[in-house]
Design a protein around this motif. Sequence first.
Motif, PDB file in Angstrom:
ATOM      1  N   CYS A  94       0.902  -1.338   0.028  1.00  0.00           N
ATOM      2  CA  CYS A  94       0.005   0.107   0.015  1.00  0.00           C
ATOM      3  C   CYS A  94       0.891   1.351   0.139  1.00  0.00           C
ATOM      4  CB  CYS A  94      -0.834   0.066   0.955  1.00  0.00           C
ATOM      5  SG  CYS A  94       0.008   0.232   2.759  1.00  0.00           S
ATOM      6  N   GLY A  95       2.081   1.252   0.195  1.00  0.00           N
ATOM      7  CA  GLY A  95       2.969   2.557   0.331  1.00  0.00           C
ATOM      8  C   GLY A  95       2.912   3.131   1.690  1.00  0.00           C
ATOM      9  N   ALA A  96       2.283   2.407   2.720  1.00  0.00           N
ATOM     10  CA  ALA A  96       2.376   2.971   4.044  1.00  0.00           C
ATOM     11  C   ALA A  96       4.042   2.828   4.628  1.00  0.00           C
ATOM     12  CB  ALA A  96       1.389   2.438   4.883  1.00  0.00           C
ATOM     13  N   PRO A  97       4.201   3.614   5.639  1.00  0.00           N
ATOM     14  CA  PRO A  97       5.547   3.140   6.263  1.00  0.00           C
ATOM     15  C   PRO A  97       5.732   1.725   6.718  1.00  0.00           C
ATOM     16  CG  PRO A  97       4.550   5.199   7.072  1.00  0.00           C
ATOM     17  CD  PRO A  97       3.529   4.724   6.186  1.00  0.00           C
ATOM     18  N   ARG A  98       6.736   1.228   6.493  1.00  0.00           N
ATOM     19  CA  ARG A  98       6.821  -0.113   6.798  1.00  0.00           C
ATOM     20  C   ARG A  98       7.103  -0.271   8.253  1.00  0.00           C
ATOM     21  NH1 ARG A  98      11.923  -1.658   8.797  1.00  0.00           N
ATOM     22  NH2 ARG A  98      13.520  -0.500   8.574  1.00  0.00           N
ATOM     23  N   ALA A  99       6.794  -1.802   8.628  1.00  0.00           N
ATOM     24  CA  ALA A  99       6.881  -2.230   9.930  1.00  0.00           C
ATOM     25  C   ALA A  99       8.009  -2.362  10.602  1.00  0.00           C
ATOM     26  CB  ALA A  99       6.077  -3.578  10.229  1.00  0.00           C
ATOM     27  N   ALA A 100       8.232  -2.397  11.895  1.00  0.00           N
ATOM     28  CA  ALA A 100       9.604  -2.464  12.335  1.00  0.00           C
ATOM     29  C   ALA A 100      10.481  -3.665  11.976  1.00  0.00           C
ATOM     30  CB  ALA A 100       9.556  -2.504  13.863  1.00  0.00           C
ATOM     31  N   GLU A 101       9.633  -4.689  11.665  1.00  0.00           N
ATOM     32  CA  GLU A 101      10.524  -6.033  11.338  1.00  0.00           C
ATOM     33  C   GLU A 101      10.766  -5.785   9.752  1.00  0.00           C
ATOM     34  OE1 GLU A 101       6.143  -7.139  11.064  1.00  0.00           O
ATOM     35  OE2 GLU A 101       7.439  -6.214  12.652  1.00  0.00           O
ATOM     36  N   GLN A 102      11.840  -6.250   9.250  1.00  0.00           N
ATOM     37  CA  GLN A 102      12.094  -6.139   7.851  1.00  0.00           C
ATOM     38  C   GLN A 102      11.664  -7.287   7.012  1.00  0.00           C
ATOM     39  OE1 GLN A 102      12.086  -4.124   5.534  1.00  0.00           O
ATOM     40  NE2 GLN A 102      14.199  -3.277   5.404  1.00  0.00           N
ATOM     41  N   HIS A 103      11.004  -7.184   5.958  1.00  0.00           N
ATOM     42  CA  HIS A 103      10.704  -8.309   5.043  1.00  0.00           C
ATOM     43  C   HIS A 103      11.043  -7.801   3.653  1.00  0.00           C
ATOM     44  CE1 HIS A 103       8.586 -10.661   8.137  1.00  0.00           C
ATOM     45  NE2 HIS A 103       8.109  -9.594   8.462  1.00  0.00           N
ATOM     46  N   ASN A 104      11.009  -8.665   2.774  1.00  0.00           N
ATOM     47  CA  ASN A 104      11.638  -8.498   1.274  1.00  0.00           C
ATOM     48  C   ASN A 104      10.203  -8.872   0.210  1.00  0.00           C
ATOM     49  OD1 ASN A 104      12.824  -7.485  -0.706  1.00  0.00           O
ATOM     50  ND2 ASN A 104      14.231  -9.289  -0.810  1.00  0.00           N
ATOM     51  N   PRO A 105       9.629  -7.843  -0.241  1.00  0.00           N
ATOM     52  CA  PRO A 105       9.542  -6.278   0.094  1.00  0.00           C
ATOM     53  C   PRO A 105       9.130  -6.086   1.324  1.00  0.00           C
ATOM     54  CG  PRO A 105       7.794  -6.995  -1.367  1.00  0.00           C
ATOM     55  CD  PRO A 105       8.633  -8.259  -1.124  1.00  0.00           C
ATOM     56  N   PRO A 106       9.535  -4.741   1.854  1.00  0.00           N
ATOM     57  CA  PRO A 106       8.827  -4.401   3.182  1.00  0.00           C
ATOM     58  C   PRO A 106       7.527  -4.369   3.182  1.00  0.00           C
ATOM     59  CG  PRO A 106      10.551  -2.916   2.289  1.00  0.00           C
ATOM     60  CD  PRO A 106      10.093  -3.827   1.290  1.00  0.00           C
ATOM     61  N   ARG A 107       7.037  -4.655   4.566  1.00  0.00           N
ATOM     62  CA  ARG A 107       5.625  -4.661   4.735  1.00  0.00           C
ATOM     63  C   ARG A 107       5.122  -3.626   5.825  1.00  0.00           C
ATOM     64  NH1 ARG A 107       2.503  -8.766   2.273  1.00  0.00           N
ATOM     65  NH2 ARG A 107       3.773  -9.428   0.421  1.00  0.00           N
ATOM     66  N   CYS A 108       3.905  -3.156   5.732  1.00  0.00           N
ATOM     67  CA  CYS A 108       3.380  -2.203   7.087  1.00  0.00           C
ATOM     68  C   CYS A 108       2.631  -3.072   7.997  1.00  0.00           C
ATOM     69  CB  CYS A 108       2.308  -1.134   6.374  1.00  0.00           C
ATOM     70  SG  CYS A 108       0.748  -1.811   5.670  1.00  0.00           S
ATOM     71  N   PRO A 109       2.369  -2.865   8.992  1.00  0.00           N
ATOM     72  CA  PRO A 109       1.601  -3.421   9.977  1.00  0.00           C
ATOM     73  C   PRO A 109       0.358  -4.243   9.634  1.00  0.00           C
ATOM     74  CG  PRO A 109       2.388  -1.729  11.105  1.00  0.00           C
ATOM     75  CD  PRO A 109       2.590  -1.449   9.704  1.00  0.00           C
ATOM     76  N   ALA A 110      -0.479  -3.409   8.684  1.00  0.00           N
ATOM     77  CA  ALA A 110      -1.585  -4.008   8.177  1.00  0.00           C
ATOM     78  C   ALA A 110      -1.402  -5.176   6.975  1.00  0.00           C
ATOM     79  CB  ALA A 110      -2.497  -2.709   7.405  1.00  0.00           C
ATOM     80  N   HIS A 111      -0.335  -4.963   6.422  1.00  0.00           N
ATOM     81  CA  HIS A 111       0.101  -6.117   5.498  1.00  0.00           C
ATOM     82  C   HIS A 111       1.262  -6.801   5.725  1.00  0.00           C
ATOM     83  CE1 HIS A 111      -2.173  -2.717   3.152  1.00  0.00           C
ATOM     84  NE2 HIS A 111      -3.050  -3.782   3.093  1.00  0.00           N
ATOM     85  N   ARG A 112       1.294  -7.681   6.822  1.00  0.00           N
ATOM     86  CA  ARG A 112       2.368  -8.271   7.538  1.00  0.00           C
ATOM     87  C   ARG A 112       2.739  -9.488   6.309  1.00  0.00           C
ATOM     88  NH1 ARG A 112      -1.060  -8.476  11.502  1.00  0.00           N
ATOM     89  NH2 ARG A 112      -1.146 -10.575  11.501  1.00  0.00           N
ATOM     90  N   PHE A 113       3.991  -9.766   6.366  1.00  0.00           N
ATOM     91  CA  PHE A 113       4.438 -10.769   5.443  1.00  0.00           C
ATOM     92  C   PHE A 113       3.724 -12.289   5.871  1.00  0.00           C
ATOM     93  CE2 PHE A 113       7.327 -13.668   3.654  1.00  0.00           C
ATOM     94  CZ  PHE A 113       7.672 -13.150   2.085  1.00  0.00           C
ATOM     95  N   GLY A 114       3.193 -12.787   4.869  1.00  0.00           N
ATOM     96  CA  GLY A 114       2.546 -13.914   5.112  1.00  0.00           C
ATOM     97  C   GLY A 114       1.135 -14.040   5.214  1.00  0.00           C
ATOM     98  N   THR A 115       0.553 -12.903   5.361  1.00  0.00           N
ATOM     99  CA  THR A 115      -0.828 -12.513   5.506  1.00  0.00           C
ATOM    100  C   THR A 115      -1.385 -12.065   4.274  1.00  0.00           C
ATOM    101  OG1 THR A 115      -0.585 -10.453   6.472  1.00  0.00           O
ATOM    102  CG2 THR A 115      -0.501 -12.207   7.933  1.00  0.00           C
TER     103      THR A 115
END
Length: 128
Positions: A94-115
């Motif tokens: 979505c282009g929002a600031p990424r969550a504290a944990e780093q994923h590739n590509p980065p994800r925000c809390p609303a779009h956590r990796f794996g969800t």
Amino acid sequence: MPEACQEPLDPSITPIDAPPGDVRFGVISVPAGWVPVANELHRSIVDLVGPYEVIQGGQKHFGLRWLTTFDDHPGVRELIKAAHEKTENICGVCGAPRAAEQHNPPRCPAHRFGTTPHVCARPPRRAP
């Protein structure tokens, strides 16, 4: 995906003509959340050097990968580096600031990796 960035890639982005069957060159697949950055990068490169072609566009090393026919131009290199650094910190969905944990590509809390599935934007292909 309705909550993904809905901005389309600029249709004037031109992929390089790749040899038939080559899946490495002339491919542009940008995470949806990074499309505004890719469009801004494209406009900046055109303003600097004029028309150019994209050899490859997508994500690599947690940020935007943008290989062009003008990569040897110092100004273009700086623009690409800045876009890569910007996308390292925004959600690929979505282009929002990424969550504290780093994923590739980065994800925000609303779009956590794996969800959330990976969503990409691709420009229309040129006619053969």
